[in-house]
Design a protein around this motif. Structure first.
Motif, PDB file in Angstrom:
ATOM      1  N   ASP A   1     -21.781  14.097 -43.470  1.00 23.29           N
ATOM      2  CA  ASP A   1     -21.216  13.847 -41.889  1.00 23.29           C
ATOM      3  C   ASP A   1     -20.289  15.444 -42.282  1.00 23.29           C
ATOM      4  O   ASP A   1     -19.447  15.503 -41.418  1.00 23.29           O
ATOM      5  N   TYR A   2     -20.014  15.819 -43.789  1.00 27.83           N
ATOM      6  CA  TYR A   2     -19.054  17.545 -43.636  1.00 27.83           C
ATOM      7  C   TYR A   2     -19.573  18.236 -42.495  1.00 27.83           C
ATOM      8  O   TYR A   2     -19.465  19.101 -42.080  1.00 27.83           O
ATOM      9  N   TYR A   3     -20.721  18.255 -43.113  1.00 29.20           N
ATOM     10  CA  TYR A   3     -22.209  19.521 -43.051  1.00 29.20           C
ATOM     11  C   TYR A   3     -22.312  19.470 -41.184  1.00 29.20           C
ATOM     12  O   TYR A   3     -21.736  20.939 -40.822  1.00 29.20           O
ATOM     13  N   VAL A   4     -22.465  17.906 -40.881  1.00 28.32           N
ATOM     14  CA  VAL A   4     -22.566  18.249 -39.851  1.00 28.32           C
ATOM     15  C   VAL A   4     -21.157  18.510 -39.115  1.00 28.32           C
ATOM     16  O   VAL A   4     -21.145  19.122 -37.601  1.00 28.32           O
ATOM     17  N   ARG A   5     -20.228  17.958 -39.237  1.00 31.12           N
ATOM     18  CA  ARG A   5     -18.982  18.065 -39.061  1.00 31.12           C
ATOM     19  C   ARG A   5     -18.763  19.935 -37.977  1.00 31.12           C
ATOM     20  O   ARG A   5     -17.999  20.075 -37.696  1.00 31.12           O
ATOM     21  N   GLY A   6     -18.751  20.521 -39.697  1.00 27.93           N
ATOM     22  CA  GLY A   6     -18.761  21.635 -40.138  1.00 27.93           C
ATOM     23  C   GLY A   6     -19.100  22.772 -38.836  1.00 27.93           C
ATOM     24  O   GLY A   6     -19.078  23.582 -38.107  1.00 27.93           O
ATOM     25  N   ILE A   7     -20.678  22.402 -38.711  1.00 20.14           N
ATOM     26  CA  ILE A   7     -21.624  22.909 -38.295  1.00 20.14           C
ATOM     27  C   ILE A   7     -21.368  23.072 -36.594  1.00 20.14           C
ATOM     28  O   ILE A   7     -21.662  23.743 -35.626  1.00 20.14           O
ATOM     29  N   THR A   8     -20.997  22.019 -36.204  1.00 23.91           N
ATOM     30  CA  THR A   8     -20.381  21.538 -34.955  1.00 23.91           C
ATOM     31  C   THR A   8     -19.173  22.343 -34.626  1.00 23.91           C
ATOM     32  O   THR A   8     -19.477  23.216 -33.211  1.00 23.91           O
ATOM     33  N   SER A   9     -18.168  22.466 -35.097  1.00 26.75           N
ATOM     34  CA  SER A   9     -17.347  23.494 -34.820  1.00 26.75           C
ATOM     35  C   SER A   9     -17.903  24.515 -35.218  1.00 26.75           C
ATOM     36  O   SER A   9     -17.423  25.369 -34.038  1.00 26.75           O
ATOM     37  N   VAL A  10     -18.440  25.361 -36.209  1.00 26.85           N
ATOM     38  CA  VAL A  10     -18.624  26.622 -35.529  1.00 26.85           C
ATOM     39  C   VAL A  10     -19.416  27.174 -34.663  1.00 26.85           C
ATOM     40  O   VAL A  10     -18.882  27.854 -33.384  1.00 26.85           O
ATOM     41  N   ILE A  11     -19.919  26.210 -34.340  1.00 27.82           N
ATOM     42  CA  ILE A  11     -20.817  26.396 -33.345  1.00 27.82           C
ATOM     43  C   ILE A  11     -20.100  26.319 -31.526  1.00 27.82           C
ATOM     44  O   ILE A  11     -19.782  27.067 -31.415  1.00 27.82           O
ATOM     45  N   ALA A  12     -18.995  25.326 -31.569  1.00 28.12           N
ATOM     46  CA  ALA A  12     -17.942  25.482 -31.072  1.00 28.12           C
ATOM     47  C   ALA A  12     -16.578  26.759 -30.617  1.00 28.12           C
ATOM     48  O   ALA A  12     -17.470  27.261 -29.898  1.00 28.12           O
ATOM     49  N   ALA A  13     -16.718  27.161 -31.666  1.00 29.91           N
ATOM     50  CA  ALA A  13     -15.941  28.440 -32.011  1.00 29.91           C
ATOM     51  C   ALA A  13     -16.652  29.455 -32.083  1.00 29.91           C
ATOM     52  O   ALA A  13     -15.673  30.558 -31.290  1.00 29.91           O
ATOM     53  N   THR A  14     -17.506  29.578 -32.286  1.00 27.46           N
ATOM     54  CA  THR A  14     -18.497  31.183 -31.740  1.00 27.46           C
ATOM     55  C   THR A  14     -18.535  30.773 -30.808  1.00 27.46           C
ATOM     56  O   THR A  14     -18.535  32.300 -29.492  1.00 27.46           O
TER      57      THR A  14
END
Length: 212
Positions: free
Chosen positions: A80-93
Motif C-alpha cells: 500500500d505504501y509503495y503504490v500510494r508513493g508512486i501514485t504521488s510521484v506520478i501526479a507530482a511529476t
C-alpha cells in the motif's frame, strides 16, 4: 542535466546518485535525512514527504527529469505504501511540468514463461513479494498514463552490490538469464543502465530490463 532523485540515499538510489554525479549532472536529492548528503558536490539535498503530492510537486518544479528510487520495503504495509508513493510521484511529476520520469522497477513483473511473471512463481521469496507486487502495480499505473513520458527499468532477479563494468544486456519484458541460468546485475551497473537511459532515451513510455 538538472535532475531530481527520489530516495537518493537508499540501496539503489545511492548508486544512481554516484553515477549521475560522476557524469556531471546536478542532482536535487529528495531524502528523509538530508544531513547524510552534507558536503556532496553537485547535490542539493532536501527533505520531502513523497506522499505529500503538492509539496513534492514544488520540489520537482524546474528540473529536466525525475528519477524515482522510491521503495516502501521498510514499511510494514509495503504494498500500500509503495503504490500510494508512486501514485504521488506520478501526479507530482505531471503537476510540476517535469518532462520525464524514470522509475526503478522490480524483477517480479518480468516474464519467466509466456504469461507467467516471476512474482507469481512458487520460488519467489516471500519477503520480497509485497515490494514486487507494488512495483508491478507501479508499472500498470505508468502504462495507463495517457501522456506522461515515463520509463521503468527492471533489474535482474539478483540485484547485488558489486563493481561497475558497463557491460550488460538489455531486454524488455522477459527475465534475462545467463548461460548458467542465473539472473544477476550489480547495483552499480544497474545505475549505469538507468543514467544511460536518462541521457540517451531509448525506451520512452516503456519498461526495459538489464542483466549480465
Amino acid at each position: 542535466m538538472n535532475i531530481v532523485l527520489i530516495g537518493a540515499t537508499g540501496y539503489v538510489g545511492s548508486r544512481l546518485l554516484d553515477e549521475a554525479l560522476a557524469r556531471g549532472h546536478q542532482v536535487t536529492a529528495i531524502v528523509t535525512k538530508p544531513e547524510k548528503l552534507a558536503g556532496r558536490t553537485g547535490v542539493t539535498a532536501v527533505q520531502a514527504d513523497v506522499l505529500d503530492q503538492a509539496g513534492l510537486a514544488e520540489r520537482l518544479r524546474g528540473h529536466d527529469a525525475v528519477v524515482s528510487a522510491f521503495s516502501g520495503h521498510a514499511q510494514s504495509d509495503v504494498y500500500d505504501y509503495y503504490v500510494r508513493g508512486i501514485t504521488s510521484v506520478i501526479a507530482a511529476t505531471k503537476a510540476a511540468g517535469v518532462p520525464r520520469l524514470l522509475v526503478v522497477g522490480g524483477a517480479g513483473s518480468l516474464e519467466v514463461a509466456p504469461g507467467v511473471q516471476l512474482v507469481d512463481t512458487p520460488q519467489f521469496p516471500a519477503q520480497w513479494k509485497g515490494t514486487a507486487e507494488g512495483a508491478r502495480q507501479a508499472l500498470n499505473l505508468l502504462r495507463a498514463e495517457p501522456e506522461l513520458d515515463w520509463t521503468m527499468l527492471s533489474p535482474a532477479a539478483h540485484l547485488e552490490p558489486g563493481t561497475r563494468t558497463g557491460q550488460f544486456r538489455l531486454g524488455t519484458d522477459q527475465l534475462l538469464v545467463d548461460a548458467a541460468g542465473e539472473s544477476r546485475i550489480s547495483v552499480e551497473d544497474y545505475a549505469v543502465a538507468m543514467i544511460d537511459e536518462l541521457e540517451r532515451p531509448a525506451h520512452r513510455r516503456a519498461r526495459f530490463a538489464v542483466a549480465y
